[in-house]
Design a protein around this motif. Structure first.
Motif, mmCIF file in Angstrom:
data_model
loop_
_atom_site.group_PDB
_atom_site.id
_atom_site.type_symbol
_atom_site.label_atom_id
_atom_site.label_comp_id
_atom_site.label_asym_id
_atom_site.label_seq_id
_atom_site.Cartn_x
_atom_site.Cartn_y
_atom_site.Cartn_z
ATOM 1 N N LEU A 109 0.969 -1.339 0.004
ATOM 2 C CA LEU A 109 -0.191 0.321 -0.019
ATOM 3 C C LEU A 109 0.769 1.384 0.417
ATOM 4 O O LEU A 109 0.822 1.923 -0.530
ATOM 5 N N LEU A 110 2.628 1.336 0.379
ATOM 6 C CA LEU A 110 2.646 2.688 0.582
ATOM 7 C C LEU A 110 3.029 2.489 -0.906
ATOM 8 O O LEU A 110 3.830 4.018 -0.837
ATOM 9 N N ALA A 111 3.377 1.545 -0.992
ATOM 10 C CA ALA A 111 4.350 1.796 -2.327
ATOM 11 C C ALA A 111 3.519 2.669 -3.801
ATOM 12 O O ALA A 111 3.714 3.374 -4.534
ATOM 13 N N LEU A 112 2.187 2.014 -3.212
ATOM 14 C CA LEU A 112 0.972 2.418 -3.917
ATOM 15 C C LEU A 112 0.594 4.262 -4.064
ATOM 16 O O LEU A 112 0.971 5.177 -4.676
ATOM 17 N N THR A 113 0.648 3.901 -2.265
ATOM 18 C CA THR A 113 0.278 6.267 -2.148
ATOM 19 C C THR A 113 1.772 6.612 -2.584
ATOM 20 O O THR A 113 1.433 8.234 -2.606
ATOM 21 N N SER A 114 2.618 6.284 -2.438
ATOM 22 C CA SER A 114 3.937 6.745 -1.837
ATOM 23 C C SER A 114 4.714 7.742 -4.474
ATOM 24 O O SER A 114 5.008 8.194 -3.938
ATOM 25 N N THR A 115 3.087 6.832 -4.776
ATOM 26 C CA THR A 115 3.526 6.675 -6.757
ATOM 27 C C THR A 115 2.612 7.149 -7.213
ATOM 28 O O THR A 115 2.996 7.180 -8.326
ATOM 29 N N LEU A 116 1.258 7.452 -6.687
ATOM 30 C CA LEU A 116 0.536 8.012 -6.722
ATOM 31 C C LEU A 116 -0.559 9.414 -5.840
ATOM 32 O O LEU A 116 0.407 9.621 -4.998
ATOM 33 N N GLU A 117 -1.518 9.955 -7.210
ATOM 34 C CA GLU A 117 -1.624 10.918 -6.409
ATOM 35 C C GLU A 117 -3.355 9.795 -6.013
ATOM 36 O O GLU A 117 -3.790 9.715 -6.559
ATOM 37 N N TRP A 118 -3.246 10.034 -4.783
ATOM 38 C CA TRP A 118 -3.963 8.613 -4.468
ATOM 39 C C TRP A 118 -5.051 9.440 -2.850
ATOM 40 O O TRP A 118 -4.425 10.533 -2.429
ATOM 41 N N THR A 119 -6.309 9.535 -3.277
ATOM 42 C CA THR A 119 -7.389 9.904 -2.978
ATOM 43 C C THR A 119 -8.200 8.669 -2.405
ATOM 44 O O THR A 119 -8.530 7.465 -3.124
ATOM 45 N N TRP A 120 -8.385 9.183 -1.108
ATOM 46 C CA TRP A 120 -9.540 8.423 -0.585
ATOM 47 C C TRP A 120 -10.909 9.001 -0.015
ATOM 48 O O TRP A 120 -10.758 10.003 0.838
ATOM 49 N N ILE A 121 -11.813 8.538 -0.115
ATOM 50 C CA ILE A 121 -12.576 8.963 0.135
ATOM 51 C C ILE A 121 -13.985 8.306 0.627
ATOM 52 O O ILE A 121 -13.644 7.012 0.469
ATOM 53 N N LEU A 122 -14.247 8.838 2.093
ATOM 54 C CA LEU A 122 -14.357 8.682 3.067
ATOM 55 C C LEU A 122 -16.271 7.258 2.292
ATOM 56 O O LEU A 122 -16.831 7.845 2.023
ATOM 57 N N GLY A 123 -15.961 6.309 3.285
ATOM 58 C CA GLY A 123 -16.900 5.604 3.343
ATOM 59 C C GLY A 123 -18.112 5.446 4.542
ATOM 60 O O GLY A 123 -17.327 5.681 5.958
ATOM 61 N N ASN A 124 -19.217 4.783 4.988
ATOM 62 C CA ASN A 124 -19.929 4.414 6.125
ATOM 63 C C ASN A 124 -18.715 3.101 7.123
ATOM 64 O O ASN A 124 -19.080 2.930 8.227
ATOM 65 N N HIS A 125 -18.011 2.227 6.516
ATOM 66 C CA HIS A 125 -17.103 1.455 7.112
ATOM 67 C C HIS A 125 -16.141 2.061 8.026
ATOM 68 O O HIS A 125 -15.013 1.307 8.588
ATOM 69 N N ASP A 126 -15.866 3.087 7.372
ATOM 70 C CA ASP A 126 -14.325 3.738 7.367
ATOM 71 C C ASP A 126 -14.174 5.336 7.301
ATOM 72 O O ASP A 126 -13.429 5.991 7.271
#
Length: 220
Positions: free
Chosen positions: A95-112
């Motif tokens: 996961l860190l390899a992905l978020t460190s190389t991409l413009e990564w956006t988390w949109i919040l959901g009902n579980h998180d």
């Protein structure tokens, strides 16, 4: 993978349930539900503890083959707000390899909602890109074009006496609901009243294959 049009934009749907947006060099996925197995384990129900690694490895393969620069997770990325804390080392490294190389956006959901340690990336409630709203759960009161997740749609059909189930996208003129990308997720039938209530009449289930998209009209 075969392109299709939604809200005046061209998208490409993958059989794994991801949506590629070529004009934005972006990949959209919904409902990863990372660390779902460890959440159940805490309740005494033991499932194979490999769901996060499997999901993130599949996502890494799609990122590599598509060459995207941006990735949007449309909510319920973790099965609960503390899911990121429980990530095993291998999954965290992926996961860190992905978020460190991409413009990564988390949109919040009902579980998180409100998860704090998100292993990089940006946390937001929803996004608007090129006139299209990205959010976790469809809002039938919003007439703007919208892409969402939440319902984990699947298309089910009987073939030669067997019940076959496939991930599918549910699309109408202004709504597009993505299937769950997570490896340990169930699914709601594409014609379920809760889904049809959100997308309205004249909706279709889109089942992507490697070389074509199968389109099945669904009606309330």
């Amino acid at each position: 993978m075969v392109p299709f049009s939604f809200a005046g934009e061209t998208f490409v749907a993958s059989p794994e349930g991801a949506l590629f947006w070529p004009a934005r060099e972006a990949l959209l996925v919904a409902d990863l539900h990372l660390e779902k197995a460890s959440w159940y384990a805490r309740l005494g129900q033991f499932l194979p503890p490999y769901d996060s690694v499997a999901t993130l490895s599949a996502l890494t393969d799609l990122v590599r083959t598509s060459g995207i620069r941006r990735l949007y997770c449309l909510g319920d990325s973790f099965h609960d707000r503390f899911g990121c804390d429980r990530l095993p080392e291998q999954a965290r490294e992926i996961l860190l390899a992905l978020t460190s190389t991409l413009e990564w956006t988390w949109i919040l959901g009902n579980h998180d909602p409100g998860f704090a340690d998100h292993c990089g990336g940006v946390l937001i409630e929803e996004a608007q890109i090129g006139g299209i709203i990205l959010r976790h759960e469809a809002d039938r009161a919003d007439s703007r074009p919208e892409i969402s997740g939440h319902y984990h749609p699947k298309y089910r059909v009987n073939v030669r006496g067997r019940r076959v189930s496939r991930r599918c996208f549910v699309a109408s003129n202004t709504k597009l609901i993505l299937p769950a990308f997570g490896s340990l997720t169930g699914g709601l039938d594409a014609s379920h009243p809760e889904i049809l209530k959100q997308v309205g009449p004249s909706a279709s289930a889109l089942v992507p294959l490697d070389d074509r998209i199968l389109r099945f009209p669904i009606a309330a």
